[in-house]
Design a protein around this motif. Sequence first.
Motif, mmCIF file in Angstrom:
data_model
loop_
_atom_site.group_PDB
_atom_site.id
_atom_site.type_symbol
_atom_site.label_atom_id
_atom_site.label_comp_id
_atom_site.label_asym_id
_atom_site.label_seq_id
_atom_site.Cartn_x
_atom_site.Cartn_y
_atom_site.Cartn_z
ATOM 1 N N ARG A 1 0.835 -1.206 0.000
ATOM 2 C CA ARG A 1 0.000 0.000 0.000
ATOM 3 C C ARG A 1 0.869 1.255 0.000
ATOM 4 N N GLN A 2 1.901 1.278 0.839
ATOM 5 C CA GLN A 2 2.778 2.445 0.911
ATOM 6 C C GLN A 2 3.478 2.681 -0.433
ATOM 7 N N LYS A 3 3.908 1.595 -1.064
ATOM 8 C CA LYS A 3 4.556 1.726 -2.373
ATOM 9 C C LYS A 3 3.590 2.319 -3.397
ATOM 10 N N ALA A 4 2.360 1.833 -3.400
ATOM 11 C CA ALA A 4 1.384 2.305 -4.381
ATOM 12 C C ALA A 4 1.079 3.783 -4.192
ATOM 13 N N VAL A 5 0.930 4.214 -2.938
ATOM 14 C CA VAL A 5 0.580 5.615 -2.673
ATOM 15 C C VAL A 5 1.717 6.543 -3.067
ATOM 16 N N VAL B 1 12.054 5.936 -0.742
ATOM 17 C CA VAL B 1 12.406 7.175 -1.434
ATOM 18 C C VAL B 1 13.510 6.911 -2.454
ATOM 19 N N ARG B 2 14.525 6.135 -2.051
ATOM 20 C CA ARG B 2 15.618 5.816 -2.976
ATOM 21 C C ARG B 2 15.111 4.966 -4.141
ATOM 22 N N ALA B 3 14.131 4.105 -3.870
ATOM 23 C CA ALA B 3 13.559 3.291 -4.941
ATOM 24 C C ALA B 3 12.813 4.150 -5.958
ATOM 25 N N MET B 4 12.208 5.240 -5.507
ATOM 26 C CA MET B 4 11.564 6.160 -6.437
ATOM 27 C C MET B 4 12.590 6.751 -7.400
ATOM 28 N N LEU B 5 13.747 7.123 -6.887
ATOM 29 C CA LEU B 5 14.808 7.652 -7.745
ATOM 30 C C LEU B 5 15.270 6.585 -8.730
ATOM 31 N N ASP B 6 15.461 5.367 -8.246
ATOM 32 C CA ASP B 6 15.904 4.273 -9.115
ATOM 33 C C ASP B 6 14.900 4.028 -10.239
#
Length: 283
Positions: A63-67, A98-103
Motif C-alpha cells: 500500500r505504501q509503495k502504491a501511494v 524514497v531511494r527506490a523512487m529515484l531508481d
Amino acid sequence: MQQLMDRALSVLAQIEAWLPPAPPPIDWTAYAFRWQRRGDRGWLDAVHHTTPIHLRDLQHIERQKAVIERNTLAFLNGKPANNVLMTGARGTGKSSLVRAMLDAHAQRGLRLIEIDKSDLGDLGQITDLIANRPERFIIFCDDLSFEEGEAGYKALKSALDGSVASPGENLLIYATSNRRHLMPEYMHENLQAEHQADGEIHPGETVEEKISLSERFGLWLSFYPFGQDDYLDIVQHWLTVQGCPAPQLDAARIEALQWALERGSRSGRVARQFARDWTARHV
C-alpha cells in the motif's frame, strides 16, 4: 605606485586565505545530490554512486509503495502532488522507498536532494538554485525529528505551507521519522487541553504547535513492524538476491529467527543483514 599595488595584492592574498573556498559548480548530470555547508556558504554536491534499491526489493509494504508511486508520478507529469511524511517502525523501508523512487524514475527527470535537518534553514537557497531547472526534485530529509527550540522546525513549516514565497512547482519534500508529530510529546501537555461546557475538547497550544508541522505534509504514510511470516518472506527474497541456492532457503529459517531475536527486531533491514551474513558463510 608599484609599492602600493604590491601591498594591496599582499593584503588581498591574506584576506583570501581566511575566506572559505568558493563552492564548486553544480554537476547537473548527477541523479542525486547532498546539500553541503561550509561557513555561511552552501552548495549542491553531486552524488554519482548511489546504493541501488528497487521497488521489487521492498516487501510487504504494497500500500505504501502504491501511494508514494502514485504521488511521485503525478509530480513528474506536472499534476498536483503532495509533500510526504513517512513514520513508523525502524527498518521497515521508509528511506529505501524514497531511494527506490529515484531508481525507478531518474530517467524521466526525477532528482533527489538529501539534506540534514540542521540545514533546513537553507531550503530557500536550494529553491533558488533549482528554480529554472527542467528536472523535478525531491528534497529528502531522513530520520527527521526536532527537539524544543531547534531552528529548522520553523524553516520547514514555512517551506511546506505558510511562506509568501512559492517553493516552486518542480520541488517536493519527502521526510521520514520515527515520531508521528516530529517532536517529543509529554504527558503534562495533555493537561493544557480545554474542556468546554458543551463537552467539546480543545487541545492546548503546545500540542497544537507540534501537530501543526506534521499536518502540513499532504500525505502521511505509516509503517508497521513485520510479523514472523512477513519477516521470513523478506529473508528469502534477500537470500535469493544474494544468489543463495533454493535448497538452502529452508535451512536458513531457524537461524533467521534467532538472528531477529538477538537483534530485538523483525524488520526488512535486519532481514537483509542476515541474508548477507548467511550468504557469506554458506555460498
